[in-house]
Design a protein around this motif. Structure first.
Motif, PDB file in Angstrom:
ATOM      1  N   ASN A   1       0.776  -1.225   0.125  1.00 35.85           N
ATOM      2  CA  ASN A   1      -0.146  -0.007   0.168  1.00 35.85           C
ATOM      3  C   ASN A   1       0.920   1.134  -0.077  1.00 35.85           C
ATOM      4  N   ASP A   2       1.899   1.202  -0.897  1.00 35.77           N
ATOM      5  CA  ASP A   2       2.696   2.507  -1.102  1.00 35.77           C
ATOM      6  C   ASP A   2       3.313   2.449  -2.586  1.00 35.77           C
ATOM      7  N   SER A   3       3.764   3.542  -2.986  1.00 39.69           N
ATOM      8  CA  SER A   3       4.578   3.702  -4.127  1.00 39.69           C
ATOM      9  C   SER A   3       5.975   3.662  -3.816  1.00 39.69           C
ATOM     10  N   VAL A   4       6.829   2.523  -4.178  1.00 38.84           N
ATOM     11  CA  VAL A   4       8.120   2.440  -4.138  1.00 38.84           C
ATOM     12  C   VAL A   4       9.238   2.339  -5.302  1.00 38.84           C
TER      13      VAL A   4
ATOM     14  N   LYS B   1      10.085   3.231  -8.891  1.00 40.85           N
ATOM     15  CA  LYS B   1       9.978   4.534  -9.766  1.00 40.85           C
ATOM     16  C   LYS B   1       9.810   3.861 -11.090  1.00 40.85           C
ATOM     17  N   ARG B   2       8.596   3.505 -11.258  1.00 37.37           N
ATOM     18  CA  ARG B   2       8.347   3.002 -12.680  1.00 37.37           C
ATOM     19  C   ARG B   2       6.751   3.337 -12.802  1.00 37.37           C
ATOM     20  N   ASN B   3       6.298   3.513 -14.114  1.00 40.56           N
ATOM     21  CA  ASN B   3       5.118   3.847 -14.345  1.00 40.56           C
ATOM     22  C   ASN B   3       3.879   2.845 -14.593  1.00 40.56           C
ATOM     23  N   SER B   4       4.144   1.839 -13.692  1.00 37.56           N
ATOM     24  CA  SER B   4       3.226   0.877 -13.630  1.00 37.56           C
ATOM     25  C   SER B   4       2.936   0.213 -12.307  1.00 37.56           C
ATOM     26  N   TYR B   5       1.805  -0.377 -11.942  1.00 36.98           N
ATOM     27  CA  TYR B   5       1.448  -0.748 -10.815  1.00 36.98           C
ATOM     28  C   TYR B   5       1.732  -1.938 -10.475  1.00 36.98           C
ATOM     29  N   LEU B   6       2.176  -2.785 -11.484  1.00 32.32           N
ATOM     30  CA  LEU B   6       2.737  -4.493 -11.407  1.00 32.32           C
ATOM     31  C   LEU B   6       4.090  -4.143 -11.827  1.00 32.32           C
ATOM     32  N   SER B   7       5.141  -4.623 -11.219  1.00 32.25           N
ATOM     33  CA  SER B   7       6.529  -4.644 -11.737  1.00 32.25           C
ATOM     34  C   SER B   7       7.216  -5.868 -11.548  1.00 32.25           C
ATOM     35  N   LEU B   8       7.721  -6.565 -12.528  1.00 37.61           N
ATOM     36  CA  LEU B   8       8.543  -7.933 -12.664  1.00 37.61           C
ATOM     37  C   LEU B   8       9.745  -7.532 -12.613  1.00 37.61           C
ATOM     38  N   ALA B   9      10.917  -7.855 -11.539  1.00 45.27           N
ATOM     39  CA  ALA B   9      12.083  -7.793 -11.304  1.00 45.27           C
ATOM     40  C   ALA B   9      12.761  -9.301 -11.514  1.00 45.27           C
ATOM     41  N   MET B  10      14.031  -9.216 -12.192  1.00 43.94           N
ATOM     42  CA  MET B  10      14.610 -10.609 -12.265  1.00 43.94           C
ATOM     43  C   MET B  10      16.129 -10.287 -12.294  1.00 43.94           C
ATOM     44  N   LEU B  11      16.895 -11.156 -12.150  1.00 45.04           N
ATOM     45  CA  LEU B  11      18.506 -10.949 -12.329  1.00 45.04           C
ATOM     46  C   LEU B  11      18.733 -10.674 -13.604  1.00 45.04           C
ATOM     47  N   LYS B  12      19.119  -9.564 -13.744  1.00 48.05           N
ATOM     48  CA  LYS B  12      19.619  -9.188 -15.244  1.00 48.05           C
ATOM     49  C   LYS B  12      21.127  -8.612 -15.349  1.00 48.05           C
ATOM     50  N   TYR B  13      21.689  -9.049 -16.329  1.00 44.82           N
ATOM     51  CA  TYR B  13      23.042  -8.649 -16.585  1.00 44.82           C
ATOM     52  C   TYR B  13      23.097  -7.078 -16.830  1.00 44.82           C
ATOM     53  N   GLU B  14      24.208  -6.514 -16.591  1.00 46.64           N
ATOM     54  CA  GLU B  14      24.452  -5.175 -16.809  1.00 46.64           C
ATOM     55  C   GLU B  14      24.857  -4.918 -18.361  1.00 46.64           C
ATOM     56  N   GLU B  15      24.586  -4.044 -18.814  1.00 43.88           N
ATOM     57  CA  GLU B  15      25.061  -3.702 -20.484  1.00 43.88           C
ATOM     58  C   GLU B  15      26.437  -3.713 -20.605  1.00 43.88           C
TER      59      GLU B  15
ATOM     60  N   ILE C   1       3.393  -5.322  -6.497  1.00 47.88           N
ATOM     61  CA  ILE C   1       2.034  -4.450  -6.822  1.00 47.88           C
ATOM     62  C   ILE C   1       1.918  -3.410  -6.196  1.00 47.88           C
ATOM     63  N   GLU C   2       1.697  -2.393  -6.497  1.00 49.13           N
ATOM     64  CA  GLU C   2       1.738  -1.167  -5.718  1.00 49.13           C
ATOM     65  C   GLU C   2       0.285  -0.736  -5.749  1.00 49.13           C
ATOM     66  N   LEU C   3      -0.556  -0.582  -4.453  1.00 42.58           N
ATOM     67  CA  LEU C   3      -1.959  -0.540  -4.429  1.00 42.58           C
ATOM     68  C   LEU C   3      -2.408   0.846  -4.830  1.00 42.58           C
ATOM     69  N   PRO C   4      -1.633   2.109  -4.371  1.00 43.61           N
ATOM     70  CA  PRO C   4      -1.998   3.264  -4.940  1.00 43.61           C
ATOM     71  C   PRO C   4      -2.015   3.386  -6.584  1.00 43.61           C
ATOM     72  N   LYS C   5      -0.984   2.940  -7.214  1.00 38.15           N
ATOM     73  CA  LYS C   5      -0.988   2.929  -8.795  1.00 38.15           C
ATOM     74  C   LYS C   5      -2.032   2.295  -9.112  1.00 38.15           C
ATOM     75  N   PHE C   6      -2.365   0.963  -8.646  1.00 37.30           N
ATOM     76  CA  PHE C   6      -3.552  -0.060  -9.163  1.00 37.30           C
ATOM     77  C   PHE C   6      -4.841   0.699  -8.938  1.00 37.30           C
TER      78      PHE C   6
ATOM     79  N   HIS D   1     -13.764  -5.716 -13.918  1.00 34.13           N
ATOM     80  CA  HIS D   1     -14.019  -6.901 -13.523  1.00 34.13           C
ATOM     81  C   HIS D   1     -12.804  -7.358 -12.744  1.00 34.13           C
ATOM     82  N   PHE D   2     -11.843  -6.738 -12.337  1.00 36.41           N
ATOM     83  CA  PHE D   2     -10.861  -7.202 -11.593  1.00 36.41           C
ATOM     84  C   PHE D   2     -10.947  -6.932 -10.033  1.00 36.41           C
ATOM     85  N   ILE D   3     -10.491  -8.161  -9.373  1.00 37.46           N
ATOM     86  CA  ILE D   3     -10.776  -7.951  -7.618  1.00 37.46           C
ATOM     87  C   ILE D   3      -9.925  -6.500  -7.378  1.00 37.46           C
ATOM     88  N   CYS D   4     -10.783  -5.531  -6.639  1.00 39.02           N
ATOM     89  CA  CYS D   4     -10.084  -4.268  -6.078  1.00 39.02           C
ATOM     90  C   CYS D   4      -9.718  -4.742  -4.535  1.00 39.02           C
ATOM     91  N   LEU D   5      -8.369  -4.477  -4.421  1.00 38.31           N
ATOM     92  CA  LEU D   5      -7.769  -4.867  -3.100  1.00 38.31           C
ATOM     93  C   LEU D   5      -7.981  -3.469  -2.433  1.00 38.31           C
TER      94      LEU D   5
END
Length: 193
Positions: free
Chosen positions: A127-130, A132-146, A173-178, A189-193
């Motif tokens: 229940n916070d925006s932490v 810095k992306r323009n999405s309410y759902l962010s996926l993070a994985m182990l990524k190589y640097e360029e 999933i950041e609820l304020p953005k959702f 029709h999506f469940i509202c948290l």
């Protein structure tokens, strides 16, 4: 039944309440509801789901005890941790990494080949925006640097690999953005948290 009709919306606990969330999605017998939630978030079809004991035992006396909100195994090859965090989100990224490390360590058996280690997914609904992306759902994985020019070696790869592995994933999933997205007319029709 009549008492339920008389309840005002304000009297009902929100789904984002930790207790309510665990009772609805983490209770044995409610696997269908949990499956629907996970399929909506992960965008996969789940064949089999099993709710597990959310406590991760301590290995040493001074180790911090970890009790996950919901722990489940899906399709017999992926361990899931779902956290509902509406309060303190300080160092949430570090907490999620620790939980994931414990999931991996707890599912690695003696003499087991590393290729058989189960995938892990940590889903954190906050229940916070932490992020810095323009999405309410962010996926993070182990990524190589360029690749830096000074380290470049022409090995003939037309496209370099971007990720070390896809076996470790974090969904935030950041609820304020959702809610902002939901209020804009999307997700009726999506469940509202």
């Amino acid at each position: 039944m009549n008492q339920l009709k008389n309840l005002k919306e304000i009297d009902m606990l929100p789904l984002s309440n930790d207790y309510v969330f665990k009772r609805i999605f983490g209770k044995g017998g409610n696997e269908k509801i949990l499956k629907s939630l996970l399929e909506a978030i992960l965008k996969i079809h789940i064949q089999k789901i099993e709710v597990k004991n959310p406590e991760i035992p301590k290995e040493t006396i001074d180790e911090k005890l970890s009790i996950l909100d919901i722990k489940a195994e899906i399709n017999e090859d992926t361990i899931i941790d779902i956290e509902m965090q509406v309060g303190n989100t300080t160092a949430i990224d570090r907490r999620l990494v620790v939980y994931n490390a414990k999931l991996i360590a707890g599912n690695t058996k003696v003499s087991e080949e590393y290729k058989n280690v189960k995938d892990t997914i940590v889903i954190c609904i906050i229940n916070d925006s932490v992020v810095k992306r323009n999405s309410y759902l962010s996926l993070a994985m182990l990524k190589y640097e360029e690749t830096e020019e000074i380290r470049y070696v022409n090995m003939g790869y037309k496209k370099e690999e971007e990720y070390l592995t896809d076996m470790i994933k974090y969904y935030i999933i950041e609820l304020p953005k959702f809610k902002k997205k939901n209020n804009s007319g999307h997700f009726k029709h999506f469940i509202c948290l």
